[in-house]
Design a protein around this motif. Structure first.
Motif, PDB file in Angstrom:
ATOM      1  N   LYS A 169      12.900   6.388   2.082  1.00 30.38           N
ATOM      2  CA  LYS A 169      11.801   7.312   1.554  1.00 30.38           C
ATOM      3  C   LYS A 169      10.508   7.360   2.333  1.00 30.38           C
ATOM      4  O   LYS A 169      10.054   6.293   2.592  1.00 30.38           O
ATOM      5  CB  LYS A 169      11.636   7.488   0.399  1.00 30.38           C
ATOM      6  CG  LYS A 169      12.758   8.278  -0.615  1.00 30.38           C
ATOM      7  CD  LYS A 169      12.686   8.237  -2.132  1.00 30.38           C
ATOM      8  CE  LYS A 169      11.539   7.966  -2.981  1.00 30.38           C
ATOM      9  NZ  LYS A 169      12.019   7.792  -4.443  1.00 30.38           N
ATOM     10  N   LYS A 170       9.548   8.449   2.466  1.00 28.89           N
ATOM     11  CA  LYS A 170       8.359   8.407   2.828  1.00 28.89           C
ATOM     12  C   LYS A 170       7.449   8.205   1.742  1.00 28.89           C
ATOM     13  O   LYS A 170       7.934   8.649   0.538  1.00 28.89           O
ATOM     14  CB  LYS A 170       8.180  10.231   3.316  1.00 28.89           C
ATOM     15  CG  LYS A 170       6.961  10.245   3.928  1.00 28.89           C
ATOM     16  CD  LYS A 170       7.205  11.495   4.651  1.00 28.89           C
ATOM     17  CE  LYS A 170       5.669  11.934   5.421  1.00 28.89           C
ATOM     18  NZ  LYS A 170       5.950  13.206   6.026  1.00 28.89           N
ATOM     19  N   ALA A 171       6.582   7.485   1.941  1.00 30.46           N
ATOM     20  CA  ALA A 171       5.505   7.053   0.857  1.00 30.46           C
ATOM     21  C   ALA A 171       4.296   6.928   1.541  1.00 30.46           C
ATOM     22  O   ALA A 171       4.034   6.387   2.696  1.00 30.46           O
ATOM     23  CB  ALA A 171       5.923   5.935   0.069  1.00 30.46           C
ATOM     24  N   TRP A 177      -5.634   3.779   4.395  1.00 29.32           N
ATOM     25  CA  TRP A 177      -4.521   4.721   3.659  1.00 29.32           C
ATOM     26  C   TRP A 177      -3.433   4.839   4.711  1.00 29.32           C
ATOM     27  O   TRP A 177      -3.669   5.051   6.099  1.00 29.32           O
ATOM     28  CB  TRP A 177      -5.019   5.998   3.456  1.00 29.32           C
ATOM     29  CG  TRP A 177      -5.669   6.039   2.275  1.00 29.32           C
ATOM     30  CD1 TRP A 177      -6.896   5.923   2.030  1.00 29.32           C
ATOM     31  CD2 TRP A 177      -5.246   6.471   0.741  1.00 29.32           C
ATOM     32  NE1 TRP A 177      -7.557   5.830   0.823  1.00 29.32           N
ATOM     33  CE2 TRP A 177      -6.114   6.282  -0.041  1.00 29.32           C
ATOM     34  CE3 TRP A 177      -3.778   6.512   0.423  1.00 29.32           C
ATOM     35  CZ2 TRP A 177      -6.101   6.358  -1.560  1.00 29.32           C
ATOM     36  CZ3 TRP A 177      -3.614   6.746  -0.905  1.00 29.32           C
ATOM     37  CH2 TRP A 177      -4.817   6.485  -1.870  1.00 29.32           C
ATOM     38  N   LEU A 178      -1.906   4.356   4.271  1.00 30.41           N
ATOM     39  CA  LEU A 178      -0.914   4.361   5.138  1.00 30.41           C
ATOM     40  C   LEU A 178      -0.038   5.297   4.971  1.00 30.41           C
ATOM     41  O   LEU A 178       0.352   5.231   3.421  1.00 30.41           O
ATOM     42  CB  LEU A 178      -0.349   2.717   5.305  1.00 30.41           C
ATOM     43  CG  LEU A 178      -1.315   1.488   5.646  1.00 30.41           C
ATOM     44  CD1 LEU A 178      -0.633   0.084   5.714  1.00 30.41           C
ATOM     45  CD2 LEU A 178      -1.758   1.774   7.311  1.00 30.41           C
ATOM     46  N   PHE A 206       9.847  -7.557   2.173  1.00 27.80           N
ATOM     47  CA  PHE A 206       9.567  -6.770   0.983  1.00 27.80           C
ATOM     48  C   PHE A 206      10.358  -7.099  -0.099  1.00 27.80           C
ATOM     49  O   PHE A 206       9.985  -7.786  -1.209  1.00 27.80           O
ATOM     50  CB  PHE A 206       9.330  -5.344   0.945  1.00 27.80           C
ATOM     51  CG  PHE A 206       8.974  -4.804  -0.311  1.00 27.80           C
ATOM     52  CD1 PHE A 206       7.392  -4.961  -0.873  1.00 27.80           C
ATOM     53  CD2 PHE A 206       9.503  -4.154  -1.204  1.00 27.80           C
ATOM     54  CE1 PHE A 206       6.746  -4.460  -1.863  1.00 27.80           C
ATOM     55  CE2 PHE A 206       9.038  -3.856  -2.292  1.00 27.80           C
ATOM     56  CZ  PHE A 206       7.798  -3.825  -2.534  1.00 27.80           C
ATOM     57  N   LEU A 207      11.590  -7.294   0.119  1.00 30.16           N
ATOM     58  CA  LEU A 207      12.725  -7.432  -0.949  1.00 30.16           C
ATOM     59  C   LEU A 207      13.118  -8.746  -1.454  1.00 30.16           C
ATOM     60  O   LEU A 207      12.870  -9.371  -2.381  1.00 30.16           O
ATOM     61  CB  LEU A 207      13.837  -6.461  -0.927  1.00 30.16           C
ATOM     62  CG  LEU A 207      13.751  -5.086  -1.160  1.00 30.16           C
ATOM     63  CD1 LEU A 207      15.090  -4.345  -0.778  1.00 30.16           C
ATOM     64  CD2 LEU A 207      13.486  -4.757  -2.496  1.00 30.16           C
ATOM     65  N   ARG A 244       2.547  -3.163   1.645  1.00 29.62           N
ATOM     66  CA  ARG A 244       3.551  -3.508   0.488  1.00 29.62           C
ATOM     67  C   ARG A 244       3.349  -2.476  -0.595  1.00 29.62           C
ATOM     68  O   ARG A 244       4.394  -2.014  -1.384  1.00 29.62           O
ATOM     69  CB  ARG A 244       3.139  -4.928  -0.251  1.00 29.62           C
ATOM     70  CG  ARG A 244       3.238  -6.162   0.728  1.00 29.62           C
ATOM     71  CD  ARG A 244       2.880  -7.563   0.208  1.00 29.62           C
ATOM     72  NE  ARG A 244       4.051  -7.621  -0.666  1.00 29.62           N
ATOM     73  CZ  ARG A 244       5.296  -8.107  -0.413  1.00 29.62           C
ATOM     74  NH1 ARG A 244       5.701  -8.244   0.694  1.00 29.62           N
ATOM     75  NH2 ARG A 244       6.034  -8.446  -1.565  1.00 29.62           N
ATOM     76  N   ALA A 245       2.058  -1.823  -0.841  1.00 29.67           N
ATOM     77  CA  ALA A 245       2.252  -0.980  -1.910  1.00 29.67           C
ATOM     78  C   ALA A 245       2.741   0.263  -1.552  1.00 29.67           C
ATOM     79  O   ALA A 245       3.596   1.022  -2.438  1.00 29.67           O
ATOM     80  CB  ALA A 245       0.406  -0.498  -2.090  1.00 29.67           C
ATOM     81  N   ALA A 246       2.746   0.751  -0.297  1.00 26.31           N
ATOM     82  CA  ALA A 246       3.664   1.773  -0.001  1.00 26.31           C
ATOM     83  C   ALA A 246       5.161   1.388  -0.132  1.00 26.31           C
ATOM     84  O   ALA A 246       5.947   2.425  -0.437  1.00 26.31           O
ATOM     85  CB  ALA A 246       3.303   2.407   1.414  1.00 26.31           C
TER      86      ALA A 246
END
Length: 217
Positions: free
Chosen positions: A7-9, A29-30, A71-72, A108-110
């Motif tokens: 997904k886009k984030a 901001w990314l 990330f996972l 990581r937040a995105a």
């Protein structure tokens, strides 16, 4: 294994540290989006000098470092397009290291919002067996989450079964095929591409990764 997003984030990465003399400040901001088959792409959409040009490569490097860590479950991330489109800086405290750290935080937040998934390596498996064993081989491959792509026969009258199967399921295939065909079968195996891993495989690898991190490995 590899990881990617579905997904886009968007998310902010902000790093601020004040220690005695000079501090560290980076803010970006990314926006992440899936880039199937396109590898990693980085876009600089900063206008009006919100982040000085000299710090943009540090943002790119921070994102790439975060992708390498995964990330996972700690596996490298692939096929992600990342744009830096906003941010701010401090004339004294901003430096490359601060923006690199901010980019990792933002990435990581995105990722958390971008529906990250685990990808498992896939293999093309061609098995050559006597006709009497073809049914057993095809039945066995379905228990390994594989699928039959096609069948053929060779000049010797043997059956050639073409299959696509997760590589993890055929690591011990030499021994398994031997017992299925009483030693008469042969095969070729070629790694090709990745596919989304099923939930149980993902869960097992994520839990193993988290346990290793908790243990300090």
């Amino acid at each position: 294994y590899r990881e990617t997003i579905r997904k886009k984030a968007e998310a902010q990465g902000r790093h601020k540290k004040q220690t005695g003399g000079s501090g560290q400040f980076g803010d970006c901001w990314l926006r992440l989006e899936p880039n199937p088959g396109g590898g990693y792409e980085f876009l600089d959409e900063i206008v009006g000098g919100k982040i000085p040009r000299g710090f943009i490569p540090a943002v790119d490097k921070g994102v790439q470092d975060a992708m390498a860590e995964g990330f996972l479950a700690g596996y490298p991330m692939v096929d992600v397009k990342c744009a830096v489109y906003d941010g701010s800086y401090h004339s004294v405290d901003s430096n490359e290291m601060a923006f690199k750290t901010a980019a990792r935080i933002g990435f990581r937040a995105a990722c958390e919002k971008a529906d990250p998934i685990l990808l498992e390596p896939m293999a093309n498996l061609n098995v050559t067996v006597g006709e009497e064993y073809a049914g057993a081989v095809m039945g066995d491959i379905s228990t390994r989450r594989g699928r039959i792509v096609g069948t053929d026969s060779n000049d010797a009258g043997e059956t050639v079964i073409m299959m696509r199967v997760p590589y993890a399921e055929v690591v011990t295939y030499t021994k398994d095929l031997r017992s299925l065909t009483r030693g008469s079968g042969s095969y070729t195996l070629e790694l090709e591409g990745y596919a989304p891993a099923p939930a149980d495989v993902t869960k097992r690898l994520v839990e193993a990764y988290q346990a290793a991190r908790a243990a300090g490995n």
